[in-house]
Design a protein around this motif. Structure first.
Motif, PDB file in Angstrom:
ATOM      1  N   TYR A   1      67.647  -6.290  45.420  1.00 53.49           N
ATOM      2  CA  TYR A   1      66.972  -6.902  44.279  1.00 53.49           C
ATOM      3  C   TYR A   1      66.864  -8.412  44.462  1.00 53.49           C
ATOM      4  O   TYR A   1      67.766  -9.054  45.009  1.00 53.49           O
ATOM      5  CB  TYR A   1      67.701  -6.582  42.977  1.00 53.49           C
TER       6      TYR A   1
ATOM      7  N   LEU B   1      63.719  -8.245  40.186  1.00 56.56           N
ATOM      8  CA  LEU B   1      62.861  -7.152  40.643  1.00 56.56           C
ATOM      9  C   LEU B   1      63.338  -6.666  42.014  1.00 56.56           C
ATOM     10  O   LEU B   1      64.035  -7.389  42.731  1.00 56.56           O
ATOM     11  CB  LEU B   1      61.414  -7.634  40.763  1.00 56.56           C
TER      12      LEU B   1
ATOM     13  N   LYS C   1      58.600 -10.373  34.437  1.00 60.57           N
ATOM     14  CA  LYS C   1      58.768  -9.626  33.184  1.00 60.57           C
ATOM     15  C   LYS C   1      57.472  -8.943  32.767  1.00 60.57           C
ATOM     16  O   LYS C   1      57.460  -7.780  32.357  1.00 60.57           O
ATOM     17  CB  LYS C   1      59.251 -10.563  32.078  1.00 60.57           C
TER      18      LYS C   1
ATOM     19  N   ASN D   1      56.682  -6.059  35.208  1.00 60.74           N
ATOM     20  CA  ASN D   1      57.581  -4.913  35.024  1.00 60.74           C
ATOM     21  C   ASN D   1      57.253  -4.139  33.752  1.00 60.74           C
ATOM     22  O   ASN D   1      57.441  -2.921  33.694  1.00 60.74           O
ATOM     23  CB  ASN D   1      59.029  -5.393  34.993  1.00 60.74           C
ATOM     24  N   SER D   2      56.755  -4.845  32.738  1.00 62.23           N
ATOM     25  CA  SER D   2      56.432  -4.170  31.472  1.00 62.23           C
ATOM     26  C   SER D   2      55.230  -3.235  31.603  1.00 62.23           C
ATOM     27  O   SER D   2      55.019  -2.360  30.756  1.00 62.23           O
ATOM     28  CB  SER D   2      56.152  -5.217  30.383  1.00 62.23           C
TER      29      SER D   2
ATOM     30  N   MET E   1      54.749  -1.213  34.208  1.00 62.91           N
ATOM     31  CA  MET E   1      55.064  -0.101  35.100  1.00 62.91           C
ATOM     32  C   MET E   1      55.403   1.171  34.323  1.00 62.91           C
ATOM     33  O   MET E   1      56.010   1.119  33.255  1.00 62.91           O
ATOM     34  CB  MET E   1      56.238  -0.462  36.008  1.00 62.91           C
TER      35      MET E   1
ATOM     36  N   CYS F   1      57.367  -2.054  40.815  1.00 64.58           N
ATOM     37  CA  CYS F   1      56.953  -3.380  41.242  1.00 64.58           C
ATOM     38  C   CYS F   1      58.135  -4.127  41.847  1.00 64.58           C
ATOM     39  O   CYS F   1      59.301  -3.814  41.569  1.00 64.58           O
ATOM     40  CB  CYS F   1      56.361  -4.177  40.080  1.00 64.58           C
TER      41      CYS F   1
END
Length: 768
Positions: free
Chosen positions: A342, A348, A403, A406-407, A409, A415
């Motif tokens: 990560y 991420l 952020k 990722n929201s 996905m 991602c």
């Protein structure tokens, strides 16, 4: 009696184990028994050679020698019967040999008696009586064989004497054989009782030795003992303390229930606890088994080792074992595992995890005859934000981008951050191309919305290049390269768009071809030059070394960014001659510096894969006259991604010359923690992203820097913090224990003339 002879199971004990330990004793007196039989043979031969036909006596002698030899071979083979599986076939085979041997001896008694040679028969019977007595003493560990030997002699001799009218000798022969067999059985019974007792003692001794060895080797915290119902018994104070309970509260309680916590009611046990319970259920020994437990409502990890207890009668009596709390080690391992996959700035997945996920998606697509997709995302105008507002604001923007990304996905997408301002998305099932287009357009829309950071309203865009697998590539590398080509196409057209890979991406390929063509002649045209960035001591801020950085100025392309031509050089293998030139030039320049200043030279993984890399270093040192101890090779974690053993051997050869090796950009891309034990790095360089994160009081960055400093110190390595731009950051890094500092605060990369000027000023100050 049946168990002693070996015809039945000895109680609850193991037949093979008990009888094997008994029959193994036969190998100890093989020679003595053979010698005794040979003595009897010689005695009989000397007494009967004149009264018994030589043909009969010769045939009998040959038959006897054959049975004696066969018996000796059988006894020798039983030497390891106590350490392996002793079979019924071996048991009956030994008895059959003894029966045959007894019958051969008895046959001569019968022949002499039935032919009227009663004196000769009595002589042979006297010898066999001696053998019967010695057999009952020497074969007490194999009573069935002794019974067979004595019985065969007694039966044949008695019958022969009765037929010849010698009643008294017949009775003596029968009674002697009976007494011999009885003595052998009684001796065997006493021996077996002692053997069973000794086996039990040995087993207990092994258990105790196992527990003590485990306790000493693993530095265990406590012992535990379970009965057949897996309930605790003989609880120690240390175990009670580990369970956060009182002694009388847990004595006799279910061990599984105590360590399961609330999961006992729900039945949703951690997988490791299921494994532990299965081991106990199957009565299997276990060692270094890490189990997730719940103590006082808190999750902990225990490392357990144990073995089953066997009662004196051979039955299962429970478990004994040792245990220790390894919660800190497990949490540390989890943190390291997180760091390996990560990105610390954005949280991420990093490049390594993205490549693994893309590989899995490719395999899924090939298996189900569908498609996967890889989207490569580059932020537009991000460099302007970094240059105008600084890296701190830039890093905060990257976090906000992560952020938002990722929201968007779902379970079908993942991602991650590739590095810098490059992100990526792996779409597992991309059979519907319109769905991929919808995802890409949604990403561009959301990432292009304004950002509110430190009272600044900021705007960036996003460009996306896509490649579909397995259509555009059957390997991870091919898909990522083709998605990158698609991204170049978008950037050339102004950015802010989405483009799929096409084989006819001529513009990008042509630009790359021209750049590659120019790079191939860069060395010959003297277009490459070196800049040097200083590295200082964190405490004294005295100059320690310079890092050599290659730069390229081309008449057609101008100043080409290293971020652009270095990857191209690595892809085309031009990095090898360029790296050799950098090594030689850096050593030549460093040889003119004061002896206390070292030179750091970056080395590509492609260079390390060359079989003559060590020769290149030797030539650079010898031609320049630079001392090997003043040269430090810098490598990145990517050397461990492929052909790690080749790279490690090359670096070990360099270290054998006296050079040192530094690990650069630590923790940013690939996991190399396992190689810190195998390769003696001199320095670990903490990546600037951690320094910047720590300056923002990021708990994760602070923890990682502290962990790296502590780990380096324990391994005898130094640490260098990169990207230090302010005095406050320098003070923070110094307080955290880093040994050396590198960054704009102490000096930007400078040409060789400025480096020489630095030394001239230092010399002037020193002599003033």
């Amino acid at each position: 009696m049946s168990a002693v002879i070996g015809l039945s199971q000895p109680g609850d004990g193991d037949w093979s184990n008990v009888q094997g330990s008994q029959y193994a004793l036969l190998s100890e007196r093989v020679f003595a028994r053979v010698l005794l039989h040979v003595f009897g043979l010689v005695l009989v031969f000397s007494q009967l050679h004149s009264s018994v036909s030589w043909t009969v006596l010769g045939g009998w002698t040959a038959l006897l020698i054959a049975t004696i030899a066969h018996g000796a071979v059988i006894d020798r083979k039983l030497a390891d019967a106590s350490r392996r599986l002793f079979t019924r076939r071996e048991y009956w085979g030994h008895a059959a040999n003894q029966l045959a041997k007894g019958a051969v001896w008895g046959s001569l008694v019968a022949y002499a008696a039935l032919t009227g040679n009663l004196t000769g028969a009595m002589i042979v019977w006297g010898v066999t009586a001696l053998l019967v007595v010695t057999s009952s003493a020497s074969r007490f560990s194999a009573p069935l064989g002794a019974i067979a030997f004595c019985g065969a002699i007694g039966l044949v001799s008695s019958i022969a004497f009765i037929i010849s009218g010698a009643v008294v000798p017949a009775a003596l022969a029968f009674v002697t054989a009976l007494c011999g067999a009885g003595a052998a059985v009684e001796t065997a019974r006493i021996s077996m009782t002692a053997r069973v007792a000794q086996t039990g003692m040995d087993e207990k001794s092994q258990v105790v030795s196992f527990l003590l060895r485990e306790y000493e080797d693993t530095d265990a915290d406590w012992l535990f003992e379970l009965d057949t119902g897996r309930r605790l018994r003989s609880v120690t104070p240390r175990l009670a303390f580990a369970l956060s309970r009182e002694l009388d509260e847990i004595e006799g309680a279910s061990f599984i229930q105590l360590i399961a916590g609330d999961a006992w009611e729900t039945g949703k046990f951690p997988p490791s606890l299921h494994v532990f319970a299965d081991k106990l259920k199957r009565r299997e020994s276990f060692s270094d088994l890490v189990v997730e437990v719940s103590i006082g409502g808190k999750r902990r990890w225990w490392e357990l080792s144990g073995t089953a207890i066997t009662a004196p009668d051979g039955s299962y009596a429970g478990f004994r074992g040792v245990g220790s709390d390894v919660t800190e080690q497990q949490e540390s391992s989890a943190k390291i595992a997180y760091l390996a996959r990560y990105d610390t700035l954005t949280s991420l997945p990093n490049r390594l995890m993205l490549t693994e996920t893309l590989g899995a998606a490719l395999r899924y697509a090939e298996k189900w005859r569908t498609r996967c997709a890889f989207l490569m995302i580059d932020l537009d105008r991000f460099k302007a934000v970094n240059d105008s507002l600084g890296h701190l604001v830039g890093d905060r923007m990257l976090s906000e981008v992560a952020k938002r990304l990722n929201s968007l996905m779902t379970e079908n997408e993942m991602c991650g951050r590739l590095g810098g301002d490059e992100f990526a998305v792996v779409i597992r099932d991309a059979g519907d191309r319109s769905y991929v287009t919808k995802v890409a357009q949604s990403i561009i829309q959301h990432l292009s919305e304004p950002y509110q950071i430190d009272h600044h309203v900021l705007y960036v865009g996003a460009s996306i290049g896509a490649a579909f697998g397995p259509r555009d590539g059957r390997t991870v590398e091919e898909l990522m390269r083709n998605a990158d080509l698609s991204l170049y196409r978008v950037k050339d057209e102004g950015g802010g768009q989405f483009h799929e890979y096409e084989p006819s991406l001529h513009a990008t390929a042509e630009e790359r071809r021209k750049l590659e063509l120019s790079l191939r002649s860069a060395l010959a045209n003297n277009e490459l030059f070196l800049n040097f960035q200083p590295v200082v001591n964190a405490r004294s801020e005295n100059l320690v070394s310079f890092e050599a950085l290659v730069r390229w100025k081309n008449p057609d392309h101008g100043i080409v960014s290293p971020a652009k031509f270095i990857p191209l050089a690595e892809d085309t293998r031009l990095i090898v001659p360029i790296g050799q030139w950098v090594m030689q030039e850096a050593c030549n320049e460093a040889a003119t510096w004061p002896e206390y200043v070292k030179i750091n030279v970056n080395v590509s993984p492609e260079q390390l894969l060359e079989p003559d890399f060590a020769t290149t270093v030797v030539q650079a040192l010898s031609r320049s006259g630079l001392t090997p101890s003043r040269l430090e090779i810098e490598v990145t974690e990517s050397i461990f991604l492929r052909d790690a053993d080749v790279a490690r051997r090359a670096l070990e050869q360099v270290m054998a010359l006296g050079c040192s090796v530094a690990l650069d950009d630590f923790g940013t891309g690939y996991s190399s923690l396992g190689y810190l034990r195998k390769l003696k790095f001199s320095t670990i360089k903490v990546d600037r992203s951690f320094v910047q994160g720590a300056s923002q009081n990021s708990a994760e960055s602070l923890a990682i820097i502290n962990a790296v400093v502590a780990m380096a110190g324990s391994l005898g390595m130094t640490t260098t913090a990169e990207g230090v731009e302010t005095a406050e950051e320098a003070a923070m890094i110094r307080d955290m224990g880093c040994d050396k500092i590198q960054g704009y605060h102490f000096g930007r990369p400078m040409p060789v003339e400025e480096v020489r000027a630095v030394f001239k000023r230092s010399e002037t100050i020193r002599t003033a």
